[in-house]
Design an enzyme around this catalytic site. Structure first.
Site, PDB file in Angstrom:
ATOM      1  N   ASN A  88       0.818  -1.213   0.000  1.00  0.00           N
ATOM      2  CA  ASN A  88       0.000   0.000   0.000  1.00  0.00           C
ATOM      3  C   ASN A  88       0.857   1.271   0.000  1.00  0.00           C
ATOM      4  O   ASN A  88       1.967   1.284   0.530  1.00  0.00           O
ATOM      5  CB  ASN A  88      -0.913   0.014   1.226  1.00  0.00           C
ATOM      6  CG  ASN A  88      -2.109  -0.897   1.057  1.00  0.00           C
ATOM      7  OD1 ASN A  88      -2.537  -1.150  -0.056  1.00  0.00           O
ATOM      8  ND2 ASN A  88      -2.645  -1.386   2.167  1.00  0.00           N
ATOM      9  N   HIS A  89       0.327   2.322  -0.600  1.00  0.00           N
ATOM     10  CA  HIS A  89       0.934   3.642  -0.593  1.00  0.00           C
ATOM     11  C   HIS A  89       0.159   4.532   0.376  1.00  0.00           C
ATOM     12  O   HIS A  89      -1.024   4.296   0.641  1.00  0.00           O
ATOM     13  CB  HIS A  89       0.888   4.261  -1.994  1.00  0.00           C
ATOM     14  CG  HIS A  89       1.797   3.604  -2.975  1.00  0.00           C
ATOM     15  ND1 HIS A  89       2.400   4.294  -4.005  1.00  0.00           N
ATOM     16  CD2 HIS A  89       2.218   2.320  -3.100  1.00  0.00           C
ATOM     17  CE1 HIS A  89       3.137   3.472  -4.719  1.00  0.00           C
ATOM     18  NE2 HIS A  89       3.035   2.258  -4.190  1.00  0.00           N
ATOM     19  N   PRO A  90       0.788   5.577   0.906  1.00  0.00           N
ATOM     20  CA  PRO A  90       0.065   6.495   1.791  1.00  0.00           C
ATOM     21  C   PRO A  90      -1.019   7.237   1.013  1.00  0.00           C
ATOM     22  O   PRO A  90      -0.800   7.678  -0.119  1.00  0.00           O
ATOM     23  CB  PRO A  90       1.161   7.451   2.277  1.00  0.00           C
ATOM     24  CG  PRO A  90       2.198   7.410   1.200  1.00  0.00           C
ATOM     25  CD  PRO A  90       2.184   6.014   0.671  1.00  0.00           C
ATOM     26  N   THR A  96       0.178  10.187  -3.470  1.00  0.00           N
ATOM     27  CA  THR A  96       0.373   8.795  -3.051  1.00  0.00           C
ATOM     28  C   THR A  96       1.787   8.317  -3.356  1.00  0.00           C
ATOM     29  O   THR A  96       2.116   7.159  -3.110  1.00  0.00           O
ATOM     30  CB  THR A  96      -0.622   7.860  -3.766  1.00  0.00           C
ATOM     31  OG1 THR A  96      -0.438   7.976  -5.190  1.00  0.00           O
ATOM     32  CG2 THR A  96      -2.053   8.203  -3.397  1.00  0.00           C
TER      33      THR A  96
END
Length: 212
Positions: A88-90, A96
């Site tokens: 996952n990315h922020p 992102t």
């Protein structure tokens, strides 16, 4: 002697006596601190056996917090893989882009939420399926080829599509409850093999009689 051998790396021997080397018992080729895999679960791929873990779950590094848990007698077809939480990315800011991973001093996103991905027993995951982070797939479920599984799958459900949705339940609720209670995958192997006619024909009365 049982025809299933729990310690095999390549469990399929063809009628001509040759060993089919693209299918491996996961438990015997994966040595990963964040993977828990049950006996007789197999995966088919064209890589080297020692590369199985990274092919199956390419983002599950050794330093991650989440786990990938796979039950017994799970069948994972060629091209299928797990995208775990560490991929996952922020998403809380205006971008992102994962800036932190390009700086050794800030590498990683330990503040992002993670969730284990769990596959029950006797699950069939079809060709080129993608299992998204934190999904729980119940025992006896079937995931259709090329599906993207982004939410939990109930036991003995058939799901498919992108995102995968329920196609049908394999059995009525009362039979599903009984099958989960019988839990044939926990029987000794000799009892399982002795009762293959009941298991493979769907003869619930015979399975009840054989209950271990």
């Amino acid at each position: 002697m049982a025809f299933l051998q729990v310690n095999d790396v390549h469990p399929i021997t063809l009628p001509d006596g040759s060993v089919y080397r693209d299918t491996v018992y996961l438990k015997n080729v994966v040595d990963h601190p964040r993977m828990e895999i049950g006996e007789y679960s197999y995966y088919t791929h064209s890589g080297r056996p020692e590369d199985t873990a990274i092919i199956l779950a390419p983002y599950l590094g050794h330093g991650v917090r989440e786990r990938l848990v796979i039950g017994k007698f799970v069948q994972i077809a060629r091209g299928s893989y797990f995208i775990t939480s560490s991929a996952n990315h922020p998403m809380t800011g205006f971008t992102t882009y994962p800036f932190r991973i390009f700086n050794p001093e800030t590498f990683g996103y330990k503040d992002l939420p993670v969730k284990d991905t769990v596959v029950g027993h006797d699950v069939w995951i079809g060709h080129n399926a993608a299992i998204m982070p934190g999904v729980n797939i119940g025992s006896g479920a079937i995931v259709a080829a090329a599906s993207v599984v982004a939410r939990d799958v109930p036991p003995y459900a058939v799901v498919g599509g992108n995102p995968a949705s329920l196609i049908r339940m394999r059995y009525p609720d009362e039979i599903i409850s009984e099958l989960l209670d019988i839990a044939w995958w926990d029987w000794p192997l000799e009892i399982i093999e002795a009762n293959l006619p009941a298991l493979t024909s769907g003869d619930l009365q015979a399975l009840r009689a054989a209950r271990y």
